[in-house]
Every structure is written in structure tokens, then in C-alpha cells.
Design an enzyme around this catalytic site. Structure first.
Site, short mmCIF file in Angstrom:
data_model
loop_
_atom_site.label_atom_id
_atom_site.label_comp_id
_atom_site.label_asym_id
_atom_site.label_seq_id
_atom_site.Cartn_x
_atom_site.Cartn_y
_atom_site.Cartn_z
N GLU A 283 0.87 -1.18 0.00
CA GLU A 283 0.00 0.00 0.00
C GLU A 283 0.91 1.23 0.00
OE1 GLU A 283 -2.96 2.03 3.29
OE2 GLU A 283 -2.51 -0.08 3.48
N ASP B 104 -4.30 10.23 9.78
CA ASP B 104 -2.96 9.76 10.11
C ASP B 104 -2.43 10.33 11.42
OD1 ASP B 104 -2.18 7.94 8.05
OD2 ASP B 104 -2.34 9.63 6.68
#
Lengths: 454, 283
Positions: free
Chosen positions: B65, B76
Site C-alpha cells: 500500500e 494519520d
């Protein structure tokens, strides 16, 4: 929530279809007098929606459901009305500004005095409403983002009043420059978290608030400060600010016996403007003007004129105009006014701009500061620097209206209502520094050099 | 071309088969949960991302990924934020993602997915982006801030090009949304293990298994768990009930602190946890 898309069949990613529907809606509006008031979202033409992590969708659904039920509950609307009246000090006044109007081509200018509300701006309307919603959802904690500190202070105020824990995210650079506003929030019992991520500005404060929300959504409501973000925020924040336009419409009719020719407001995220505009959306003869932060000038690249120069994109949950580069990275905005220093704008404004119902123009820092001084010295009212953008735009617009009169008409036959969204107490050090009013060796001079807003 | 949601992660006839599904099924046939490794593109530069991607594939990762560094990465945590800020500061531009994908797929058999926030894709144009990704050999997209409700154009384009659509489901996802998201996904469904953002955690808790079970019950054939996984012990624990395990932050930290060799070492270590039947299996 899944129902929401069946209404329109429209997605923001499909630019072709979006444009087609946009054009259709605009046509419907222009030719059939379709009402633009009370737009429920999630979409405003091709804008709005929910460009958000799945983790937060359940919270947005809960918020939407709670808000929809609250609006229909007389107990809730009475609660809001009571707080507006006996806590915030509504209705706010509508004041004719005759001496200031001489600098606006001689048209009549009326100021909607949101500066007189508790905490000094329109922000209180939204935070009281959302804090009540948070209580109805059983949340015990609210989080908020803030740039200069105005929405943070308002959120801390509402949280103190209603007994909620409050955490405010603020760019680390801003917490240093706005030390007194940090102290103010702390005095009100809030915790201020300096944000050191990314560009350390308002947009990064929103990012960190969203990260907090994902992790604490069970107990926490995100008290977003402007009419942007994912559905239902744009329509909900507007709902709590509609009182501005509703009052102003009634007051101008009472004082002049007619509707104004134009209504003006400053636009950052756009909450004060959408609340003001809403009262006049279906009055086709009333022109609506939003003034964006032109910073050093839109040609310099250092500005926050999102609608004027941005392109459609998604940020913080909504599709709208956005200051972005070729790669779709959000660009840093610039404005002397922290409250307008945001690279996005609420989706309903993007829609109103596209269909031509409202007009958006940039105002430079210099033009805003000139208007700031002028209102102070002609009316004895020191406006917020954000609001000064609306005043500068009003000066330009008034002169245009005065130059475009029919034979036999006087400038005083034209009326403009300006949303005076906030007072300038917080901006005194910035303004004193800007106009070089401070002795070189004063503490205040040092503060002003750092851009402090008191 | 149909515009309604395709059924249950099955490619329509004519479009290429799902590369992500093939990679997960291959791991399954070997008695393993698939191991999925994440790295952001351009950290610290494009060449290193390619080398690290190849190193992951050679040391036991089944799917790779690659994240597009973005200015506002709301899902994040700090480690990945810092890496992507550095990538952008070092001059990463979005079209370089295709160089990274091509650089890895040319040298390995691993399926390579791109993880991206939606605005960069929207800015380039969904079809342009998808065609370039397919041409580079990419498997599809993982989209942390795109829900199926907003994804009509991507659903259509990905179906035409045979690209995987990996949407996220979370502990907060309602049964109805779970069904819709499983139906809209292609390749696998990404189960968010905890309510929070990316970052290593000592435990991912019981919520993860409940999410995986709910996705399986809704008909998902492949469900992979991400967020907070950093050790082979966690890979083993999650691999017992999930079809794949996604490791991100720990690999990014390894690359930051020890370069490509550290990524290779950690990948090998993590892969020991993926075996469902006997210990020590690796690709």
C-alpha cells in the site's frame, strides 16, 4: 444517512453531471422563483456532501438526527430563543451609519450590530445552539478549532455556561501570538492544545480536532465554528445564524419601510455571511455581496480569496471552492485577519456564487484597514478586522450604486445593510501597530510586531 | 457499463480480475493471512520508496500500500504525518505515484494499491488518475476519506478498468452502512481496528474482531485489519480471524530509523506472524 444520496443522485466527483444540475437549478431559480431558503443539505448544487472517514459517519448521522428533531421541538427552539435574548443580548441593534455613509457614495448604510453580542461577535449564536445539541446527544465534552481565538473563546463560553468540558485546538504559532486569547479560554475553563502539525495554522487545527473526534466520538461533539465541513454542519451552523438576517430584514423594514438594495458581509468560512444572506435569499431585488480576504492582493498569491480564485475540491468534509495547487494540495492562505485566513469556504456560498445569487469580491489588507479606521472615526465603532473587509467592500459598492442612478434618483435612495459581525477590541494591538500609534519602546509595540490580537 | 453498485467484490466479466483478491487468495491457499505493508511515496525520496517496496515484497508482504503525501491527512497519526510532510518538503508531486507503482510492479509480483485522500484524485480527474494507475500496473485505491455514498464516478471508472476499491469500515459503522460498503468494495474491505488515527498501539482490542465478523456476515470474502498493528504477535492474533493484516506506522518508523534494510528486517519478522497453521511460513 444513506437516504441522502437518493434525493439528488448527484456526486461531487462527477463534474459534468454537477455542472448540468447546477445550470438547471440556476435556471429554475432565475425563472421560477424557486426558494433558496432553508436549504437542508447535504448538497448545495454540486457542493457539500460528506467527504469524511467512515469512522465519523455514525457521529454525523447522530448529529443530523438530533438536530432535525431539535428543530421540530418547541422546547429546544424556546431554549435557543431564551439564551439568545437573555444571555447573548439579542436582538442585536440595526444602526444607521450616516457619517460613514458619506464615504460610500452617499448611499444609506445600516450596520447589523453583531459586535454587541456577548463575546463580541456573531460566533455566540452558533456555539450556544451547538452546545445545546451536544447536551441533547448526551455528550460531555466539546472540541473546537480556532485561528485567532474568537471561536475558541465563544466555544469555551458556551461550554462553561452549559457545564461541558472544552478542548480547543489552535496552531502553535497562533497560541504564541494570541497568548491573551489563550489565557481568556483558560479563564473560562477550557484546555488549549497547541497544534504543531503541518503548517500549524487554522486548517491544521481543524485536522487535529478531527483526529480527536475520531478517537473520542462517544463522548465528544465537534463544535465546528463555521458553515463549512461535512453535512449537517453547513446547514446547521447556518440555522443558528439565520437569526441575524431575520432580525435585520425586520429592522430595516421597520426603520426605512423597504428592503435594502444590497446586503454585505465578510466571508472566511462564511458563517456570518450565510446567516445574514439567508434572511434575504428570496428577495430577488436585494443584491448579496460577500467580501473575501484579498491579503496583499489577489495578484500576489498571498490572499484568502477562495471563491474569487479557488477551484472546486474537497477539504474538511465538504466539496467547495478551495485554494489548492496543481496536485490538489491545500495552499496556505494569507490575511491580516485571522478569522478570514482559511483556504476553504462553506459549500452554500460556492453554490450561491455559481448560480449568481450572491457576488464575491476580494478586499486587500490595506483596503480593510482603511475602512477599519474610517468606521472608528466616523461612527465611534471599532470593528473587527474581519468585519472591516465587509465595510471596505460596502464603500466600493456604495460608490458603484451612487454612480449608477436613474435620472431623478439620489444616492440616499439606495440602502445597504452591512453585517457588522464583530467588534475590534481584539484587534487593537494589530491596528495600533499597523497605523504606527505605539511608542517604539512600549510592550504593546512588541506585541503588535508579533501580530498579537488582544 | 452499469452505474449501480457491483455485487460483493466480484469483478464484472470483461474487466481484469482483482489483483488484491488474487494476492489474498494466494496467501490463503498457503495457509496464511495476507500481510499488507504501507509506506508513503517519496519518503525520503521516490527511489527509496521503490526500493523499500521491493524489499517488502521480497521479505513476505503480499500486498503493498503506497500512500500519496497530502497536506491534510486527517486519518494519520504523528509518524506518518511527519513522513508525508518530509516527502512534500522534498518535492514529491502526485504524478510520481505512478513511477513508484510501476517501479515496484515491474520488479515484484506483489499487488500494489495506492492509499490516497480524495482531493488529489479529484484534482487530476478521477478517470485520468485511474487510467494512469492501471497503466502503471496498480491494483486499485484505498480511500480513507471517500465513502461509497460520494464515490459514484470512482465506482464506475474502477469497474471499467478492473481496479480495486478498498473502502473502510469501522467499529462505529452501522449494519446498513456495513452492507452498503461491503457491496461497494472490490478486492477487500479495510476494517479499521480502533476508533482513532494511524499509529502503533500495544493492543488493537476486541473491536477489530467484531468489525471483521460484521463485514464477513455482510458477505465480504476478504477483510483486512489496519490501524495500530506493529508486531508479529499482533499479526498472529489478528490473522487468526482476518484475511489480511495491514502494517503501516511501524514500517514507516523502520524506514525512517534504519532505511530499506530495516524495512526488510521488520517485514520478515512480521511475516512470521501471518501463518495460520504452522509457525515460520513466509512467501
Amino acid at each position: 444517512m444513506t437516504d441522502m444520496h437518493q434525493d439528488t443522485g448527484l456526486t461531487g466527483t462527477d463534474a459534468g453531471a454537477a455542472d448540468a444540475i447546477d445550470a438547471g437549478t440556476a435556471e429554475a431559480f432565475l425563472s421560477h422563483d424557486q426558494s433558496l431558503r432553508h436549504a437542508p443539505g447535504p448538497y448545495f448544487g454540486a457542493y457539500g456532501g460528506r467527504w469524511m472517514p467512515e469512522s465519523l459517519i455514525a457521529a454525523l448521522d447522530e448529529l443530523q438526527d438530533t438536530f432535525d428533531k431539535a428543530k421540530a421541538d418547541p422546547e429546544f427552539t424556546a431554549q435557543v430563543a431564551e439564551l439568545n435574548k437573555n444571555y447573548a443580548g439579542r436582538p442585536s441593534l440595526l444602526t444607521e451609519a450616516a457619517r460613514f455613509a458619506e464615504h460610500c457614495g452617499g448611499v444609506r448604510v445600516f450596520l447589523k450590530r453583531e459586535d454587541l453580542n456577548h463575546t463580541g461577535s456573531h460566533k455566540i449564536n452558533n456555539v450556544l445552539g451547538q452546545a445545546l445539541i451536544a447536551k441533547r446527544m448526551g455528550k460531555t465534552r466539546v472540541i473546537a478549532e480556532t485561528g485567532a481565538g474568537q471561536h475558541g473563546v465563544a466555544s469555551a463560553t458556551a461550554a462553561a455556561l452549559l457545564g461541558l468540558e472544552c478542548v480547543v485546538y489552535m496552531g502553535a504559532e497562533d497560541t504564541r501570538r494570541q497568548a491573551l486569547n489563550v489565557a481568556r479560554m483558560q479563564l473560562l475553563g477550557a484546555t488549549v492544545v497547541p497544534v504543531t502539525n503541518g503548517s500549524q495554522t487554522l486548517k491544521d487545527a481543524i485536522n487535529d480536532a478531527l483526529r480527536d473526534w475520531v478517537a473520542n466520538v462517544e463522548t465528544t461533539h465537534y463544535l465546528l465554528g463555521t458553515a463549512a465541513g461535512a453535512h449537517p454542519f453547513p446547514s446547521m451552523v447556518r440555522y443558528f445564524h439565520e437569526v441575524i438576517g431575520d432580525e435585520a430584514r425586520e429592522q430595516i423594514l421597520e426603520q426605512t419601510g423597504r428592503l435594502p438594495d444590497a446586503v454585505t458581509a465578510c466571508v472566511g468560512g462564511g458563517s456570518n455571511a450565510i446567516g445574514m444572506f439567508h434572511g434575504f435569499l428570496d428577495d430577488r431585488e436585494v443584491a448579496l455581496y460577500g467580501f473575501e480576504a484579498g491579503g496583499d492582493g489577489v495578484e500576489t498569491g498571498r490572499h484568502a480569496a477562495t471563491i474569487t480564485l479557488g477551484r472546486p475540491g474537497v477539504l474538511h468534509g465538504a466539496r467547495s471552492y478551495l485554494m489548492q495547487d496543481e496536485d490538489g494540495q491545500t495552499m496556505e492562505s494569507h490575511s491580516i485577519s485571522a478569522g478570514l485566513d482559511y483556504p476553504g469556504v462553506g459549500p452554500e456560498h460556492a453554490y450561491l456564487a455559481d448560480i449568481g445569487r450572491a457576488h464575491y469580491e476580494p478586499i486587500t489588507d490595506a483596503e480593510a484597514m482603511e475602512a477599519f479606521k474610517l468606521l472608528s472615526q466616523t461612527e465611534g465603532i471599532i470593528p473587527a478586522i474581519e468585519t472591516a473587509h465587509a465595510l471596505a467592500g460596502t464603500m466600493k459598492l456604495g460608490r458603484r450604486l451612487a454612480a449608477d442612478l436613474a435620472p431623478g434618483e439620489q444616492p440616499s435612495d439606495r440602502i445597504i445593510v452591512v453585517n457588522l459581525s464583530g467588534r475590534g477590541d481584539k484587534d487593537v494591538a494589530t491596528a495600533a501597530g499597523y497605523f504606527d500609534l505605539l511608542p517604539d519602546d512600549s510592550v504593546e509595540q512588541e506585541i503588535a510586531e508579533e501580530g498579537e490580537q488582544l | 457499463m452499469t452505474t449501480h453498485l457491483p455485487d460483493r467484490q466480484q469483478p464484472e466479466s470483461g474487466a481484469p480480475a482483482s489483483k488484491a483478491a488474487a494476492a489474498i487468495e494466494k496467501a490463503r491457499s498457503e495457509g496464511r493471512a495476507a500481510l499488507i505493508g504501507y509506506l508513503p511515496a517519496g519518503f525520503p525520496d521516490v527511489r527509496t520508496t521503490i526500493e523499500a517496496g521491493i524489499a517488502m515484497a521480497e521479505n513476505g508482504v503480499d500486498l503493498i500500500e503506497i500512500g500519496i503525501p497530502y497536506s491534510d491527512p486527517v486519518m494519520d497519526g504523528v509518524v506518518i504525518q511527519e513522513a508525508t510532510v518530509e516527502a512534500l518538503a522534498n518535492g514529491f508531486t502526485v504524478p510520481q505515484i505512478f513511477d513508484v507503482v510501476e517501479g515496484i510492479t515491474r520488479k515484484t509480483d506483489a499487488a500494489v494499491l495506492v492509499m490516497t485522500y480524495w482531493n488529489p484524485v479529484m484534482r487530476m480527474g478521477v478517470r485520468d488518475f485511474a487510467e494512469r494507475l492501471a497503466a502503471a500496473g496498480g491494483a486499485g485505491l484505498i480511500t480513507p476519506d471517500l465513502i461509497p455514498d460520494e464515490a459514484a464516478e470512482w465506482l464506475q471508472v474502477s469497474e471499467e478498468l478492473g481496479l480495486d476499491r478498498v473502502f473502510l469500515v469501522a467499529p462505529s459503522t452501522s449494519p446498513q452502512r456495513m452492507q452498503n460498503t461491503v457491496d461497494a468494495s472490490r478486492g477487500f474491505v479495510y476494517a479499521v481496528s480502533v476508533m482513532g488515527v494511524t499509529g502503533a498501539r500495544t493492543s488493537v482490542g476486541a473491536a477489530a474482531q467484531a468489525v471483521v465478523d460484521a463485514a464477513h456476515d455482510a458477505g465480504a470474502e476478504r477483510v483486512c485489519v489496519g490501524l495500530g498493528v506493529s508486531s508479529s504477535a499482533q499479526v498472529r492474533e489478528i490473522g487468526a480471524y482476518a484475511d489480511g493484516v495491514i502494517v503501516g506506522t511501524a514500517l514507516v518508523a523502520a524506514l525512517r530509523d534504519g532505511g530499506v534494510q530495516a524495512v526488510a528486517d521488520l517485514t520478515r519478522e512480521l511475516s512470521t506472524g501471518a501463518a495460520k497453521v504452522s509457525a515460520g511460513g513466509s512467501a
